[in-house]
Scaffold this active site. Structure first.
Site, PDB file in Angstrom:
ATOM      1  N   GLU A 158     -46.606 -80.428 -37.773  1.00 34.42           N
ATOM      2  CA  GLU A 158     -45.412 -80.699 -38.565  1.00 34.42           C
ATOM      3  C   GLU A 158     -44.158 -80.707 -37.687  1.00 34.42           C
ATOM      4  OE1 GLU A 158     -45.844 -81.733 -41.393  1.00 34.42           O
ATOM      5  OE2 GLU A 158     -47.068 -80.488 -42.705  1.00 34.42           O
ATOM      6  N   HIS A 201     -45.366 -86.414 -39.191  1.00 35.18           N
ATOM      7  CA  HIS A 201     -46.400 -85.534 -38.625  1.00 35.18           C
ATOM      8  C   HIS A 201     -47.624 -86.317 -38.170  1.00 35.18           C
ATOM      9  CE1 HIS A 201     -48.449 -84.634 -42.794  1.00 35.18           C
ATOM     10  NE2 HIS A 201     -49.102 -85.577 -42.170  1.00 35.18           N
ATOM     11  N   ASN A 235     -42.992 -87.438 -42.940  1.00 32.72           N
ATOM     12  CA  ASN A 235     -42.053 -86.700 -42.085  1.00 32.72           C
ATOM     13  C   ASN A 235     -42.388 -86.868 -40.603  1.00 32.72           C
ATOM     14  OD1 ASN A 235     -44.373 -85.253 -41.799  1.00 32.72           O
ATOM     15  ND2 ASN A 235     -43.600 -83.336 -42.642  1.00 32.72           N
ATOM     16  N   ASP A 256     -58.134 -82.382 -38.820  1.00 38.16           N
ATOM     17  CA  ASP A 256     -57.573 -81.233 -39.536  1.00 38.16           C
ATOM     18  C   ASP A 256     -58.383 -80.871 -40.778  1.00 38.16           C
ATOM     19  OD1 ASP A 256     -56.796 -83.509 -40.961  1.00 38.16           O
ATOM     20  OD2 ASP A 256     -54.695 -83.372 -40.377  1.00 38.16           O
TER      21      ASP A 256
END
Ligand code: GLP
Length: 269
Positions: free
Chosen positions: A162, A157, A155, A84
Site C-alpha cells: 500500500e 498499490h 491507490n 497475496d
C-alpha cells in the site's frame, strides 16, 4: 489466439501497450505469459510464474485455460507463487485468494498441486514472518520468478503493498510480510465481502523487492477507474505513495498492458 493490435508508448523507461478493450489487453497478457513459459522451459526445463488475483486477471486465466484445453499449453513443469492473500482467512473461504485461484485457474489446468503456492492465511500470527521468509526462499530455490503478473489498485498499490511514507530506496527493499490494508483498498473490497465492517483489514503480500526481482513484470490495468493510478505511476514522481511507480526500478523488464479506458490520462503523453 492472435496478438491484438496495440499502440506502444514509452513512459518512465517502460513499454506501455494500449489496447482497444480489456479483452484485447488480457489476450496480450496471456500470450506474453505463454511465451515466457515456452522460453523458460527451453532454457531451464521449467517456468516459475508469479500470479495475481482481483477482477482484472480473470480473463487472462480464462485464456490460459483455453490454451490448455486445446492442447497448446501445458503447466506440468510450471510452479506458481501468488502475490497475496487476506489474513486471517481459511483457504476454503470463498473470499480467499486460494479459492479464487482454484476457481479460475488451478482446477482447470495440469499444474501440480504441490507447485501452486499461495501465502497461508491460517498461519499463526507470530509465525507470519517465518512463513513469509520461507515463501521467498521457495521462490529463490525454484530459480526466481520468470514473470510476475500484476494488477494495480486505485491507490496505486501492487500486490497489497500500500502507499506509505518510506523513501523509494527503502520501499524497494520491502520483503514479503503481513500488512494493514489502505482505506481505498478496503472500500474496493466491500462488494466482495458484503460490507465495510466485514472486509478483512490485513493481508500477507509479496514484497516490492520480491516483485522487482522477477525477470519479467507484466502490469495489466483495465477500466476508467484505473486511469488516475496508471497516470500517477507512469507520469508522476517515483514515490512509495504510488507503489506502482516503483516499477521504474525494473523498467527494462516491465511491460504495461492497458486498455483504452485505463490509458485515458496518459494517452496524450
Ligand atoms: C487487489 C489485489 C491486487 C490487485 C488489485 C486490483 O486488492 N490485492 O493484487 O491487483 O487489488 O484489483 P482489481 O483487479 O480487482 O481491480
Amino acid at each position: 489466439m492472435k496478438t491484438p493490435p496495440s499502440r506502444t508508448l514509452f513512459l518512465s523507461g517502460m513499454d506501455v501497450k494500449v489496447y482497444p478493450d480489456p479483452e484485447a489487453a488480457s489476450i496480450a497478457a496471456a500470450l506474453l505469459i505463454e511465451q515466457i513459459v515456452v522460453d523458460a522451459r527451453a532454457k531451464r526445463g521449467k517456468a516459475v510464474l508469479g500470479l495475481a488475483t482481483g477482477s482484472t486477471p480473470k480473463r487472462v486465466y480464462a485464456h490460459l485455460v483455453e490454451r490448455h484445453r486445446t492442447g497448446a499449453l501445458s503447466f506440468r513443469d510450471v510452479s506458481t507463487y501468488n502475490l497475496d492473500e487476506y489474513y486471517p482467512i481459511a483457504a476454503n473461504d470463498p473470499r480467499s485468494y486460494h479459492s479464487y485461484m482454484y476457481e479460475h485457474f488451478f482446477r482447470h489446468v495440469d499444474l501440480a498441486s504441490n507447485r501452486a503456492h499461495v501465502l497461508d492465511g491460517t498461519i499463526t500470527e507470530s509465525l507470519t514472518e517465518a512463513h513469509a521468509a520461507l515463501f521467498e526462499r521457495s521462490i529463490e530455490a525454484d530459480g526466481g520468478l520468470d514473470a510476475q503478473l500484476l494488477g494495480i489498485g486505485r491507490n496505486g498499490h501492487i500486490g497489497f503493498n500500500e502507499p506509505c511514507d518510506l523513501t523509494p530506496e527503502r520501499a524497494i527493499t520491502l520483503g514479503t510480510r503481513l500488512v494493514e490494508l489502505h482505506p481505498t483498498t478496503r472500500a474496493d473490497a466491500v462488494a466482495e465481502f458484503g460490507g465495510m465492517d466485514r472486509v478483512i483489514p490485513r493481508a500477507l503480500t509479496l514484497g516490492i523487492a520480491t516483485i522487482l526481482a522477477a525477470r519479467s513484470i507484466i502490469m495489466l490495468a483495465t477500466g476508467a477507474h484505473k486511469a488516475e493510478a496508471v497516470a500517477a505511476a507512469l507520469l508522476g514522481p517515483v514515490t512509495a505513495q504510488v507503489p506502482a511507480s516503483l516499477l521504474t526500478y525494473a523498467a527494462p523488464r516491465t511491460t504495461w498492458l492497458v486498455d483504452h479506458a485505463a490509458a485515458r490520462a496518459i494517452a496524450q503523453a
